[in-house]
Design a protein around this motif. Structure first.
Motif: not given
Length: 372
Positions: A116-139
């Protein structure tokens, strides 16, 4: 939760219940040094549904909500509990509910700008040690998208790992691994196929007992299939993708934390079409460490790497030592963060005015609710 009595389960070992979800000596020390009222006990937020939460406490799972005082005192959305947070709660006697009174200081927090247009943060997750950034090898494979996730990952305080899924559907796996490694200096990169069981053994070393691993990425990249493989069962619902554009539908609709065999704790997050960054200057420097290193040799300290004389970054790009697309991505993200900082500064000033008026008003005005 006991479905027959609608009461919390009787614990066989209270501390073991919390340990299953990552309780450690660090959090024990935190709670011992944290000022708290009598009757408050530790718990972890394991799911969130708008302003309602599900927590794991000493006596098992409960639903929870924040206290009226918590709402009133909260200055921003980031002050509210998020999945992965350790909180202090007051269990309600005779009920399967609890009231959240405080959030313990976070070790890490992955954030984005709320939609949205408002300027606010959103926390996706807290106290994470390892973050798996997942991306597919398809198109749907996209280096620039991976860079954005890595910026947020580095800025969060968690350690990022790139997982390239659906390796069985790609004929140029090694070339794409090399491309990601070039765009993610120092970040581990693994190609996997959860359906085929390919490469899953490479991930075992990250699943340390008590550690929290979050999985994030766009819709349709195979996060749920990957989580099912790591959890040893069909825990997450899986939907197919549209073959026309390799895009998937949202399978996960909320953030959730759950233990897996071996003692680690996994966090699933909804797929995101776009990741709007939030206050990620430190993450930008980490994700583009190669460009930052080149910038140290620029003639001018405030070099924007556009057309300035003596720009070492521009020279590296002209000579082919730096990918021009990567430089363009760096510039674009830098401008985006600068623009966001200006908007946030204006919003902060307005918020300070509102807070001053609220502080001067009678307490009877009631709590302030922050919308998602």
């Amino acid at each position: 939760m006991n479905p027959n009595t609608n009461q919390p389960n009787d614990p066989t070992n209270a501390r073991q219940t919390l340990k299953t979800y990552g309780w450690s000596a660090h959090w024990q020390h935190q709670i011992e040094s944290f000022p708290r009222e009598a009757g408050l006990v530790p718990a972890r937020v394991i799911a969130q549904y708008s302003h309602q939460y599900r927590i794991i406490a000493e006596d098992g799972e409960r639903s929870a909500e924040v206290s009226g005082k918590f709402q009133y005192d909260a200055a921003s959305r980031g002050d509210f509990p998020a999945v992965g947070d350790w909180v202090l709660v007051q269990p309600l006697a005779g009920e399967a509910r609890a009231i959240i009174h405080a959030v313990l200081p976070r070790r890490s927090a992955m954030m984005r700008k709320a939609a949205g247009p408002s300027v606010h943060e959103q926390i996706i997750g807290a106290n994470i040690d390892t973050l798996f950034v997942v991306c597919a090898l398809n198109d749907d494979f996209n280096l620039r998208k991976i860079e954005r996730y890595l910026i947020a990952a580095w800025d969060s305080g968690a350690s990022p790992v790139v997982l390239l899924t659906k390796a069985d559907l790609c004929d140029e796996v090694e070339a794409r691994i090399a491309a990601v490694e070039a765009s993610a200096p120092g970040v581990p990169v693994h190609a996997v196929s959860a359906l085929q069981g390919q490469g899953i053994e490479q991930l075992v070393g990250y699943l340390t007992p008590g550690g929290t691993i979050a999985v994030t990425g766009s819709s349709g990249v195979g996060k749920s299939t990957l989580l099912n493989s790591l959890a040893g069962g069909d825990r997450m619902r899986v939907q197919g993708i549209r073959e026309s554009d390799a895009r998937g539908r949202h399978t996960t609709t909320h953030r959730e934390l759950f233990p897996i065999p071996g003692g680690a704790v996994m966090m699933d997050t909804p797929g995101m079409r776009e990741l709007a960054l939030w206050e990620a200057e430190d993450g930008l420097q980490e994700a583009f460490a190669d460009i930052e290193a080149l910038a140290a040799d620029c003639r001018f300290r405030d070099c924007r790497h556009e057309g300035e004389s003596g720009c070492a970054v521009r020279q590296a790009a002209d000579e082919g030592a730096l990918d021009a697309k990567r430089l363009a991505s760096y510039r674009k993200t830098s401008r985006e963060l600068a623009h966001l900082a200006r908007k946030e500064n204006s919003a902060s000033k307005r918020q300070q005015k509102t807070a001053s008026k609220r502080a001067a008003a009678p307490r009877s005005r009631g709590p302030v609710a922050w919308e998602e």
